[in-house]
Design a protein around this motif. Structure first.
Motif, PDB file in Angstrom:
ATOM      1  N   CYS A  46      -0.640   5.217   8.676  1.00 36.66           N
ATOM      2  CA  CYS A  46       0.052   4.805   9.891  1.00 36.66           C
ATOM      3  C   CYS A  46       1.362   5.576  10.042  1.00 36.66           C
ATOM      4  O   CYS A  46       1.759   6.357   9.173  1.00 36.66           O
TER       5      CYS A  46
ATOM      6  N   TYR B 197      -0.785   2.391  13.918  1.00 38.69           N
ATOM      7  CA  TYR B 197      -1.945   3.079  13.359  1.00 38.69           C
ATOM      8  C   TYR B 197      -2.573   4.055  14.355  1.00 38.69           C
ATOM      9  O   TYR B 197      -2.709   5.235  14.072  1.00 38.69           O
TER      10      TYR B 197
ATOM     11  N   PRO C   2      -5.536   1.204   5.509  1.00 33.69           N
ATOM     12  CA  PRO C   2      -4.178   0.759   5.189  1.00 33.69           C
ATOM     13  C   PRO C   2      -3.322   1.901   4.644  1.00 33.69           C
ATOM     14  O   PRO C   2      -3.711   2.593   3.705  1.00 33.69           O
TER      15      PRO C   2
ATOM     16  N   SER D 253       2.385  -7.238   5.204  1.00 30.71           N
ATOM     17  CA  SER D 253       2.170  -5.978   5.909  1.00 30.71           C
ATOM     18  C   SER D 253       1.570  -6.176   7.295  1.00 30.71           C
ATOM     19  O   SER D 253       1.802  -5.369   8.199  1.00 30.71           O
ATOM     20  N   ILE D 254       0.807  -7.245   7.508  1.00 31.77           N
ATOM     21  CA  ILE D 254       0.193  -7.454   8.817  1.00 31.77           C
ATOM     22  C   ILE D 254       1.247  -7.723   9.877  1.00 31.77           C
ATOM     23  O   ILE D 254       1.073  -7.400  11.056  1.00 31.77           O
TER      24      ILE D 254
ATOM     25  N   GLU E  27      -9.228  -5.656  15.958  1.00 36.36           N
ATOM     26  CA  GLU E  27      -8.346  -4.568  15.530  1.00 36.36           C
ATOM     27  C   GLU E  27      -8.022  -3.624  16.687  1.00 36.36           C
ATOM     28  O   GLU E  27      -6.890  -3.174  16.841  1.00 36.36           O
TER      29      GLU E  27
ATOM     30  N   LEU F 286      -5.152  -6.155   4.620  1.00 35.67           N
ATOM     31  CA  LEU F 286      -3.695  -6.134   4.544  1.00 35.67           C
ATOM     32  C   LEU F 286      -3.151  -7.434   3.966  1.00 35.67           C
ATOM     33  O   LEU F 286      -3.772  -8.495   4.080  1.00 35.67           O
TER      34      LEU F 286
ATOM     35  N   PHE G  27       0.850  -1.178   0.000  1.00 34.43           N
ATOM     36  CA  PHE G  27       0.000   0.000   0.000  1.00 34.43           C
ATOM     37  C   PHE G  27       0.887   1.230   0.000  1.00 34.43           C
ATOM     38  O   PHE G  27       2.088   1.167   0.234  1.00 34.43           O
TER      39      PHE G  27
ATOM     40  N   HIS H  21      -4.832  -1.513  15.030  1.00 36.49           N
ATOM     41  CA  HIS H  21      -4.138  -1.744  13.766  1.00 36.49           C
ATOM     42  C   HIS H  21      -5.184  -1.890  12.671  1.00 36.49           C
ATOM     43  O   HIS H  21      -6.358  -2.160  12.945  1.00 36.49           O
ATOM     44  N   ALA H  22      -4.774  -1.687  11.431  1.00 35.02           N
ATOM     45  CA  ALA H  22      -5.698  -1.845  10.307  1.00 35.02           C
ATOM     46  C   ALA H  22      -6.217  -3.279  10.249  1.00 35.02           C
ATOM     47  O   ALA H  22      -5.568  -4.219  10.716  1.00 35.02           O
TER      48      ALA H  22
END
Length: 264
Positions: free
Chosen positions: A143, A252, A140, A180-181, A218, A176, A121, A170-171
């Motif tokens: 952050c 985030y 996404p 990225s996670i 989340e 994601l 992203f 977090h997103a």
């Protein structure tokens, strides 16, 4: 002529006699019914106290049901209030970091935009990306990315509060990539910073160390492990590890919850 008169008079007495007899029998039957009714009432009179008790028990049950219904209505109103409050910010707690400002990020090195292509992203905007951890958007890319797995940010809250909870968001995992996670924070801690004029034996108070779980929701809220009766205006949010990404960590949103001193 006299004979016929006597016969007529005798006939009248005979009729009167039968009328009287019929009346007596009728009254006797009515009297029997009255006696029977009285006996029936008398035989059932012992049930009156039981019927009275049953009526009282029924009334007590009705009163109890009314009380529970009233309590349920109060609980329902409270539940609706809590749901509305939760919808407002997902936690039902006031976020005293929202609207605050980042004072410092110390030696933490923010990742430049061009270095984020690997996450799948795009980060929009440049400079002061750390301020995003106090904002509400968790789409996404919205952050604060920094190099490595350790970093910190000193946050000035909107008011001086007794700190009770901290939340990290977090997103969504659904938005994601697997790569990225893993940039999500894992272990982190929260510290209250004393003003120079209030400094005692140490310059900070350790509220506790916490773990953000990727398999959880989340938004994850934690009660402080070491509460303090001292109100704080400034806190430090420290990240000690991420969820496995080798190069960077993305934060985030951070929330700090509590209440004003003297309000509880």
């Amino acid at each position: 002529m006299c004979f016929f008169l006597d016969m007529g008079f005798g006939h009248s007495k005979f009729v009167l006699f039968f009328v009287l007899v019929g009346t007596i029998f009728s009254m006797y039957h009515q009297f029997e019914r009255i006696i029977a009714d009285l006996n029936d009432v008398k035989s059932k009179s012992h049930e009156v106290p039981r019927m009275h008790n049953n009526m009282k028990a029924l009334q007590d049950t009705v009163d109890e049901m009314k009380k529970k219904l009233s309590e349920s209505e109060v609980e329902l109103q409270q539940l609706r209030f809590e749901i509305d409050l939760y919808k407002k910010d997902m936690t039902g707690l006031i976020d005293f970091a929202y609207g605050g400002r980042i004072i410092s990020i110390g030696d933490t090195e923010t990742y430049e935009t061009e270095g984020l292509g690997m996450l799948g992203f795009r980060i929009c905007g440049q400079g002061n990306l750390e301020k995003r951890i106090l904002e509400r958007s968790v789409m996404p890319g919205d952050c604060w990315p920094f190099k490595g797995h350790e970093g910190s940010a000193v946050i000035e809250l909107i008011d001086e509060i007794i700190v009770t909870n901290v939340s990290l968001e977090h997103a969504s995992k659904d938005l994601l990539t697997n790569d990225s996670i893993t940039s999500a924070p894992h272990e982190f801690s929260l510290w209250g910073l004393f003003d120079e004029s209030e400094k005692e034996t140490s310059s900070s108070h350790h509220f506790g160390q916490f773990v953000y779980n990727l398999s959880g929701p989340e938004v994850q809220t934690f009660a402080v492990e070491n509460p303090s009766p001292t109100p704080f205006k400034t806190v430090e949010f420290k990240i000690h590890s991420n969820s496995g990404h080798p190069n960077l960590t993305c934060v985030y949103r951070v929330r700090v919850h509590g209440h004003l001193s003297g309000t509880r």
